[in-house]
Design a protein around this motif. Structure first.
Motif, mmCIF file in Angstrom:
data_model
loop_
_atom_site.group_PDB
_atom_site.id
_atom_site.type_symbol
_atom_site.label_atom_id
_atom_site.label_comp_id
_atom_site.label_asym_id
_atom_site.label_seq_id
_atom_site.Cartn_x
_atom_site.Cartn_y
_atom_site.Cartn_z
ATOM 1 N N SER A 56 -14.574 74.859 34.430
ATOM 2 C CA SER A 56 -14.358 73.954 33.601
ATOM 3 C C SER A 56 -12.289 73.939 33.482
ATOM 4 O O SER A 56 -11.443 73.292 33.403
ATOM 5 N N LYS A 57 -12.543 75.528 33.434
ATOM 6 C CA LYS A 57 -11.075 76.223 33.463
ATOM 7 C C LYS A 57 -10.313 75.283 34.320
ATOM 8 O O LYS A 57 -9.149 74.716 34.137
ATOM 9 N N ALA A 58 -10.285 75.445 36.032
ATOM 10 C CA ALA A 58 -9.688 74.839 36.573
ATOM 11 C C ALA A 58 -9.410 73.099 36.591
ATOM 12 O O ALA A 58 -7.964 72.454 37.053
ATOM 13 N N VAL A 59 -10.215 72.423 35.863
ATOM 14 C CA VAL A 59 -10.379 71.091 35.287
ATOM 15 C C VAL A 59 -9.487 71.170 34.661
ATOM 16 O O VAL A 59 -8.093 70.374 34.572
ATOM 17 N N SER A 60 -9.488 71.688 33.483
ATOM 18 C CA SER A 60 -7.863 71.366 32.557
ATOM 19 C C SER A 60 -7.275 71.864 32.724
ATOM 20 O O SER A 60 -6.574 71.439 32.659
ATOM 21 N N ARG A 61 -6.624 72.864 33.779
ATOM 22 C CA ARG A 61 -5.363 73.404 33.987
ATOM 23 C C ARG A 61 -4.521 72.037 35.024
ATOM 24 O O ARG A 61 -4.447 72.066 35.253
ATOM 25 N N ALA A 62 -6.094 71.642 35.768
ATOM 26 C CA ALA A 62 -4.966 70.431 36.909
ATOM 27 C C ALA A 62 -4.157 69.227 36.114
ATOM 28 O O ALA A 62 -3.649 68.978 36.795
ATOM 29 N N LYS A 63 -5.341 68.676 34.902
ATOM 30 C CA LYS A 63 -5.715 67.906 34.181
ATOM 31 C C LYS A 63 -4.082 67.901 33.518
ATOM 32 O O LYS A 63 -3.127 66.755 33.158
ATOM 33 N N THR A 64 -3.107 69.824 33.443
ATOM 34 C CA THR A 64 -1.898 69.362 32.185
ATOM 35 C C THR A 64 -0.726 68.542 32.711
ATOM 36 O O THR A 64 0.095 68.465 32.390
ATOM 37 N N PHE A 65 -1.209 68.777 34.041
ATOM 38 C CA PHE A 65 0.330 68.081 35.179
ATOM 39 C C PHE A 65 0.021 66.326 35.564
ATOM 40 O O PHE A 65 0.507 66.173 36.292
ATOM 41 N N ARG A 66 -1.131 66.679 35.315
ATOM 42 C CA ARG A 66 -2.471 64.766 36.507
ATOM 43 C C ARG A 66 -1.386 64.413 36.206
ATOM 44 O O ARG A 66 -1.912 63.591 35.182
ATOM 45 N N VAL A 67 -0.734 63.033 37.342
ATOM 46 C CA VAL A 67 -0.747 61.131 36.817
ATOM 47 C C VAL A 67 -1.982 61.097 35.653
ATOM 48 O O VAL A 67 -2.586 61.037 35.904
ATOM 49 N N ALA A 68 -1.987 60.262 34.645
ATOM 50 C CA ALA A 68 -2.992 59.342 34.182
ATOM 51 C C ALA A 68 -3.862 58.338 35.017
ATOM 52 O O ALA A 68 -2.958 57.928 36.639
ATOM 53 N N ASP A 69 -4.542 57.995 35.081
ATOM 54 C CA ASP A 69 -5.006 57.460 36.121
ATOM 55 C C ASP A 69 -5.286 55.932 36.238
ATOM 56 O O ASP A 69 -4.193 55.371 35.323
ATOM 57 N N PRO A 70 -4.908 54.720 37.437
ATOM 58 C CA PRO A 70 -4.460 53.741 37.123
ATOM 59 C C PRO A 70 -5.067 53.006 36.164
ATOM 60 O O PRO A 70 -4.415 51.590 35.883
ATOM 61 N N TYR A 71 -5.889 52.854 35.525
ATOM 62 C CA TYR A 71 -6.732 52.171 34.791
ATOM 63 C C TYR A 71 -6.726 52.315 33.297
ATOM 64 O O TYR A 71 -7.126 52.089 32.560
#
Length: 928
Positions: free
Chosen positions: A759-774
């Motif tokens: 869960s922590k890894a997923v949260s860290r990744a979402k910090t700078f992840r681009v938004a979903d195309p939809y």
């Protein structure tokens, strides 16, 4: 330049050089609009069709791109930009005359209190211009088009930025706005956009069209900004300037394979002529049939045993899909640089065999690509033939060349064919400057990702969002693995489908153990099991203690009649310790392979290993022991008669077992039956195994416990390969695991710990992840409105890999009265090094290639700054090396004549047999 421009428009400067020459902004815009025709022409059918479908047809789509290229710098017509000419140059010269000529035309140029970047200025003006023309149109339509102008430098302003900057325009003199209107009006007429603007303003431009168009505009801007292509000379008409520049640039056209054989056997033989009497196996035939059955671009997941030819299957499928759907090339992503390098010549050899309409471009994309000899030999300055020569063109008709324009760090992904690390694809999921170029680079190709199971939780967050975008772009994707857990297969298939059909799309996959398995995702998922033609191998899996004495005894007994033994350790330290003991006590060749050798030595060792222990078997030794780390489980085609492996997660352990009896050949009598001995367990307790020191620091406890439990439950301690692979992987990664009764408390606690880390890894990744195309409605909404670190610098890789930064150092060594390169590195072995003045090109490349990564123990968060500080103060002055592009910014580890050094109090040694050895500092334990 157009004769219709007013005096004020002609006076506005857009570019200037060190000599004080300048170019009007309107000339640069004409150049960019003109060169967009060439940029559009080199796009594959898939990209042109995607834009055409949303913009009103091919002519409307090309006009849209040309119009935006023709207005991208309109924001330079502003006092804030013009005032830059008031600043003195570093050499003391002044270009204030540029402001003087503009002021003579009536412009008021004052020093800005808070300068507005010209991209943001252009975005605001174009949005207002569109809304003034079409006052009843949705504001969102104007914003979506204008944001392409605002992001032409790779990053968009946020809504907050726009609101704040807009308030500063109240005091702007009217002539600035009037002249900007003139430019947009003129370009709308000149490019033909007037005929389509009303349609484009009726409904919002889809975000994927915005992204790809912005990338095209950036390409056109970069080309038109090259002074060598577009000199600051106004005596030549714009059409002639564009014709001369595009002829000089000579960008390759999209890769277009000619229609091939209908039969899989004929396709195989044409694609891989170097394989004598070759024909596709059942898995490869099924993969080709799955690709041919796709009525629309989709996702194909190829799961098959190690050594079954998944690479060849993927390349043949790529040809089929590119021909069907108009993709202009192939992206081939692998887990590491070490696996990417040998794939580069394989892909190029395949391209040489595939007939095409014209030459295409290829790049090797990773941070050390410039040091790869195969790639270097293709550089334009190293080419033996002139690509414009008729004979050369004929010779290269069906091959790929390295084109100079794609050598830029951010341009490499735009070449027709790209071989590189998976990171190059994952960067498309990272909010970063110019991320749109990565989207265009991937969207235009068939995307292949090998060893997809190697992506951890953190990396998969980026992989999933990239798959969503590729689905939105209608890009064919091929994923490959021998050991993909079903849950991961489902989440990757689901991600692609969401991008293709919207966020609510659902994919249904059967929960079975068919293997090999093809999963095709277009409208829905279609799964096809393959009747394996591979004879089942019964592999005896036995646990043994961690005693090196016992290991010596085992090897001596089992190889008394010869044999090739592989020993895979989970850490470099364990591998080095094992090597030391075996080399001293065994009467045979013992070889060590791990990631902590100098790069040239490691590459040569791995290539030699594949040559001697690979498929051909021509130079196969009678008796050899190879001690290695995880490098032996990733993409190395080696075949052992006996395997000893540290405990590892089930999918990785099976990858290792894939190197055991890999090919059909005679075996020594005592090694006729395949056997794998499991080590890395110090003791067995009531609640499960106690893992050896270092092993549990590499892998999570729950995955090791699950593997141990499953191996212990094997009937008669026999695994049947490949038939048992899908079941073992599925059970190892099942959400609920049936722990042995006495292991339950420990196992459930380990699962809970792993879930928290997940869960922590997923949260860290979402910090700078681009938004979903939809979710993203425009470039400004979760895509290019935030800047992160450059993903290609030394620390950028950590943004898509959830690991501690690894410090890479160049290694040099003291010699009599000077310093030299280490021995056994190739042409420049033991070469004396200049300490005053930068080394020349070839020697500088050799120095830059002599790198090794330090262990994580020297680069953990609390020590990394101190380690770097020590490395930046070497015992010799190497400051003159900073003038070399190969050596600038590199850290250097200086060894004494005996190969010793120290960092943070840790004694360090290096030798060509054992690699880098980091000893414990006094009073501390050894490093793993």
């Amino acid at each position: 330049m157009l004769n219709t421009w007013s005096g004020p428009a002609r006076s506005c400067w857009g570019k200037t050089n060190a000599s004080g020459d300048w170019l009007p902004v309107v000339q640069h815009l004409e150049d960019a609009a003109g060169v967009m025709d060439e940029v559009w022409a080199v796009q594959p059918r898939s990209i042109r069709s995607l834009l055409s479908d949303s913009l009103g047809g091919p002519h409307a789509a090309s006009t849209f791109a040309r119009f935006l290229a023709g207005i991208h710098d309109v924001g330079k017509i502003s006092a804030d930009f013009a005032h830059k000419a008031r600043f003195s140059r570093p050499d003391g010269t002044s270009t204030s005359y540029l402001c003087d000529q503009m002021e003579r035309q009536g412009f008021v140029i004052t020093a800005p209190q808070r300068p507005i970047p010209h991209g943001a200025m252009g975005q605001m003006h174009v949005q207002d211009w569109l809304l003034s023309r079409y006052p009843d149109a949705p504001r969102r339509c104007a914003r979506n088009i204008a944001s392409i102008v605002g992001g032409h430098h790779g990053m968009n302003p946020t809504d907050g930025d726009i609101e704040e900057m807009a308030s500063g325009l109240d005091q702007e003199d009217d002539l600035w706005r009037i002249t900007r209107d003139e430019v947009v009006d003129t370009m709308a007429t000149h490019t033909g956009a007037d005929a389509f603007l009303g349609d484009w303003m009726r409904s919002p431009i889809p975000v994927q069209v915005q992204v790809l168009t912005e990338a095209l505009v950036i390409m056109a801007d970069w080309i038109a900004s090259s002074e060598s292509l577009f000199p600051y000379d106004l005596t030549t008409s714009t059409p002639d300037r564009v014709r001369r520049a595009t002829a000089q640039l000579h960008l390759p056209r999209p890769w277009q394979p000619l229609p091939g054989p209908n039969e899989a056997t004929d396709l195989f033989r044409r694609s891989f002529p170097s394989i004598p009497h070759g024909k596709p196996n059942a898995m490869q035939v099924t993969a080709i049939e799955a690709a041919e059955a796709m009525t629309e671009p989709g996702l194909l997941v190829i799961e098959a045993p190690m050594g079954q030819g998944k690479t060849e299957a993927a390349l043949m499928c790529a040809e089929v899909l590119a021909l069907k759907f108009g993709q202009g090339g192939v992206f081939f992503g692998l887990p590491t640089m070490a696996t990417s390098n040998p794939m580069f010549p394989r892909v190029r050899q395949w391209l040489d065999a595939v007939p095409t309409t014209d030459s295409s471009s290829i790049t090797l994309a990773h941070s050390k690509a410039g040091l790869n000899e195969d790639y270097q030999q293709l550089m334009p300055w190293n080419a033996h033939m002139d690509v414009h020569d008729d004979d050369a063109a004929t010779h290269r008709e069906a091959s790929a060349i390295v084109h100079e324009w794609f050598l830029g760090r951010k341009r490499a992904i735009l070449a027709n064919h790209v071989v590189g690390t998976i990171d190059q694809a994952l960067f498309a999921g990272l909010k970063a400057k110019h991320v749109v170029l990565r989207h265009l680079g991937l969207a235009s190709k068939v995307v292949i990702i090998d060893e997809v199971h190697a992506a951890d939780v953190y990396m998969r967050e980026y992989l999933k969002v990239v798959l969503e975008w590729l689905g939105a772009y209608r890009t064919p994707v091929i994923l490959m693995s021998a050991t993909l857990p079903p849950a991961q297969r489902h989440e990757l298939a689901q991600a692609y489908s969401r991008g293709r059909h919207g966020g609510s799309a659902q994919v249904t996959l059967a929960d079975n153990d068919d293997y090999p398995l093809m999963t095709s995702v277009v409208d829905d998922a279609v799964q096809t099991g393959v009747s394996s033609t591979t004879a089942p191998r019964r592999v005896a899996i036995q646990h043994m203690g961690d005693s090196l004495d016992d290991l010596v005894t085992l090897i001596e007994e089992r190889t008394s009649e010869g044999g090739c033994v592989g020993i895979i350790r989970d850490t470099v330290a364990r591998a080095q310790e094992t090597f030391d003991v075996l080399e001293s006590r065994l009467d045979c060749e013992v070889l060590l392979v791990h990631s902590r050798f100098l790069a040239p030595q490691r590459a040569r060792r791995e290539a030699d290993l594949v040559r001697r222990l690979g498929r051909s078997g021509e130079d196969r030794p009678r008796r050899i022991v190879v001690v290695g780390t995880q490098v032996l489980e990733q993409s190395l085609d080696v075949d052992f008669d006996l395997l000893v492996s540290d405990i590892a997660p089930m999918d990785l352990l099976l990858q290792r077992i894939g190197r055991l009896h890999r090919h059909d050949r005679p075996r020594p009598a005592r090694l006729h039956d395949a056997a794998c001995f499991i080590t890395g367990i110090a003791d067995w307790q009531d609640d499960g195994p106690l893992f050896s020191r270092g092993v549990d620091s590499v892998y999570t406890e729950n995955t090791l416990l699950r593997t141990s439990a499953l191996l212990s439950a094997l009937p008669d301690s026999i695994a049947t390969v490949p038939q048992d692979i899908p079941r073992l992987v599925r059970e190892a990664y099942a959400e609920s695991f049936p722990w042995p009764a006495t292991w339950t408390t420990r196992g459930e606690k380990a699962d809970e710990t792993a879930h928290t880390s997940h869960s922590k890894a997923v949260s860290r990744a979402k910090t700078f992840r681009v938004a979903d195309p939809y979710v993203a409605s425009s470039l400004m909404k979760g895509l290019t409105d935030t800047s992160t670190v450059d993903p290609e610098n030394s620390s950028g890789r950590a943004t898509v890999r959830d690991t501690e930064d690894s410090i890479e150092v160049i290694v040099i060594q003291e010699s009599d009265g000077g310093h030299r390169l280490p021995s056994d590195i190739g042409e420049f072995s033991d070469a004396e090094l200049p300490l005053f003045g930068a080394p020349d090109g070839a020697l500088a490349r050799a120095i830059a290639s002599c790198t090794v990564s330090l262990p994580r123990s020297l680069s953990n968060p609390w020590d990394i700054d101190k380690t770097i500080q020590e490395l930046e103060s070497p015992p010799i002055d190497l400051s003159s090396w900073q003038s070399s592009p190969w050596l600038r910014g590199q850290l250097v580890l200086v060894l004494d004549a005996e190969g010793h050094s120290a960092l943070l109090g840790h004694p360090i040694r290096y030798d060509s047999r054992r690699g880098l050895i980091v000893e414990p500092s006094p009073g501390k334990e050894a490093l793993a």
